[in-house]
Design an enzyme around this catalytic site. Structure first.
Site, PDB file in Angstrom:
ATOM      1  N   ARG A   8     -24.269 -11.725 -13.145  1.00  0.00           N
ATOM      2  CA  ARG A   8     -23.518 -11.571 -11.902  1.00  0.00           C
ATOM      3  C   ARG A   8     -24.431 -11.985 -10.748  1.00  0.00           C
ATOM      4  O   ARG A   8     -25.634 -11.725 -10.776  1.00  0.00           O
ATOM      5  CB  ARG A   8     -23.075 -10.122 -11.727  1.00  0.00           C
ATOM      6  N   HIS A   9     -23.852 -12.640  -9.766  1.00  0.00           N
ATOM      7  CA  HIS A   9     -24.635 -13.068  -8.603  1.00  0.00           C
ATOM      8  C   HIS A   9     -25.413 -11.898  -7.995  1.00  0.00           C
ATOM      9  O   HIS A   9     -25.037 -10.730  -8.134  1.00  0.00           O
ATOM     10  CB  HIS A   9     -23.719 -13.676  -7.537  1.00  0.00           C
ATOM     11  N   SER A  12     -24.427  -9.784  -2.382  1.00  0.00           N
ATOM     12  CA  SER A  12     -23.925 -10.651  -1.316  1.00  0.00           C
ATOM     13  C   SER A  12     -23.907  -9.892   0.011  1.00  0.00           C
ATOM     14  O   SER A  12     -24.082  -8.666   0.051  1.00  0.00           O
ATOM     15  CB  SER A  12     -22.510 -11.140  -1.645  1.00  0.00           C
ATOM     16  N   THR A  21     -14.438  -8.784  -1.440  1.00  0.00           N
ATOM     17  CA  THR A  21     -14.819 -10.179  -1.242  1.00  0.00           C
ATOM     18  C   THR A  21     -13.871 -11.156  -1.927  1.00  0.00           C
ATOM     19  O   THR A  21     -13.312 -12.033  -1.290  1.00  0.00           O
ATOM     20  CB  THR A  21     -16.256 -10.418  -1.744  1.00  0.00           C
ATOM     21  N   ARG A  60     -22.328 -17.715  -3.521  1.00  0.00           N
ATOM     22  CA  ARG A  60     -23.207 -16.644  -4.007  1.00  0.00           C
ATOM     23  C   ARG A  60     -23.545 -16.810  -5.483  1.00  0.00           C
ATOM     24  O   ARG A  60     -24.649 -16.477  -5.915  1.00  0.00           O
ATOM     25  CB  ARG A  60     -22.587 -15.277  -3.722  1.00  0.00           C
ATOM     26  N   GLU A  87     -14.610 -15.153  -8.732  1.00  0.00           N
ATOM     27  CA  GLU A  87     -14.319 -13.719  -8.731  1.00  0.00           C
ATOM     28  C   GLU A  87     -12.810 -13.505  -8.798  1.00  0.00           C
ATOM     29  O   GLU A  87     -12.017 -14.398  -8.454  1.00  0.00           O
ATOM     30  CB  GLU A  87     -14.906 -13.086  -7.460  1.00  0.00           C
ATOM     31  N   TYR A  90      -8.823 -10.699  -4.636  1.00  0.00           N
ATOM     32  CA  TYR A  90      -8.419  -9.349  -4.224  1.00  0.00           C
ATOM     33  C   TYR A  90      -7.239  -9.335  -3.261  1.00  0.00           C
ATOM     34  O   TYR A  90      -6.940  -8.303  -2.648  1.00  0.00           O
ATOM     35  CB  TYR A  90      -9.608  -8.606  -3.605  1.00  0.00           C
ATOM     36  N   ARG A 114      -8.951  -1.547  -7.843  1.00  0.00           N
ATOM     37  CA  ARG A 114     -10.234  -2.148  -8.194  1.00  0.00           C
ATOM     38  C   ARG A 114     -10.454  -2.228  -9.702  1.00  0.00           C
ATOM     39  O   ARG A 114     -11.031  -3.194 -10.193  1.00  0.00           O
ATOM     40  CB  ARG A 114     -11.385  -1.351  -7.570  1.00  0.00           C
ATOM     41  N   ASN A 184     -15.987  -9.440 -11.843  1.00  0.00           N
ATOM     42  CA  ASN A 184     -14.746  -9.357 -12.605  1.00  0.00           C
ATOM     43  C   ASN A 184     -14.509 -10.538 -13.534  1.00  0.00           C
ATOM     44  O   ASN A 184     -13.944 -10.361 -14.617  1.00  0.00           O
ATOM     45  CB  ASN A 184     -13.566  -9.169 -11.651  1.00  0.00           C
TER      46      ASN A 184
END
Length: 230
Positions: A8-9, A12, A21, A60, A87, A90, A114, A184
């Site tokens: 995972r990055h 951020s 994000t 990112r 990602e 959202y 989430r 995710n």
């Protein structure tokens, strides 16, 4: 025996400010840069060598991949960027502060948005100025494909064609692969790889900047999993 590393990055700027994000193109924070470089050192110390790299089209993740590869002296390897590793989108939650959103809608509702496998967030209209339809990195996509919001189920459905077409064949060929992506999209891949149930996937955490190493046999059965801790 092929190896796959998921990372995972690094943290951020919006991880730092506790904002949703999704597909918003937010840069790494200073800590995120440090996490990515440290991950690269972990990869180097573990003696991991890659044949191919994959990442999303979000800054990112791209920068995280490059820091990892640079620190491990592998910046030269072939690299593919794809929106399919982005990602989870959202929806209308993007840009909102998570704490303030929980105060408005309740902790339980925000947790469901989430972490639920199949509950969608409030959707973002294609007419909204923040819609990815207006972002030229998705100009070649059918506007009907560009999401206005996703749950983990939809994210998995987005990721899987790329896994099957591009990533799995390389692993089956014995090649080592690194994927730098997002919490995710990587949870979705982990769900598939480890056959995690819809309920249990809610509890899986992907720490920023932490490489996760999978060992596969010749049929892509998982032989081992290791986290290269911070």
């Amino acid at each position: 025996m092929a190896k796959l590393v998921l990372i995972r990055h690094g943290q951020s700027e919006w991880n730092l400010s506790n904002q949703f994000t999704g597909w918003v193109d937010v840069d790494l924070s200073e800590k995120g840069v440090e996490e990515a470089k440290a991950a690269g050192q972990k990869v180097k110390e573990a003696g991991l060598e890659f044949d191919y790299a994959f990442t999303s089209v979000l800054t990112r993740a791209i920068k995280t991949l490059h820091y990892v590869l640079e620190e491990s002296d592998q910046l030269w390897i072939p690299e593919t960027k794809t929106w399919r590793l982005n990602e989870r989108h959202y929806g209308a939650l993007q840009g909102l502060n998570k704490k303030e959103t929980a105060e408005k809608y309740g902790d339980d509702q925000v947790h469901i948005w989430r972490r639920s496998y199949d509950v969608l967030p409030p959707l973002l209209s294609a007419d909204d100025e923040g819609s990815a339809v207006n972002d030229r990195r998705y100009a070649d996509l059918d506007p009907n494909i560009v999401p206005g919001g996703e749950n983990l189920k939809v994210t998995l459905e987005r990721v899987m064609p790329f896994w099957e077409d591009q990533i799995a064949p390389k692993l089956l060929d014995g090649k080592n692969v690194i994927i730098a992506a997002h919490g995710n999209s990587l949870r979705a891949l982990s769900k598939y790889i480890e056959q995690i149930s819809d309920d249990d996937i809610m509890d899986l955490e992907m720490a920023t900047g932490e490489p996760v190493v999978y060992d596969f046999d010749e049929k892509l059965k998982v032989l081992g999993k290791e986290k290269l801790g911070k």
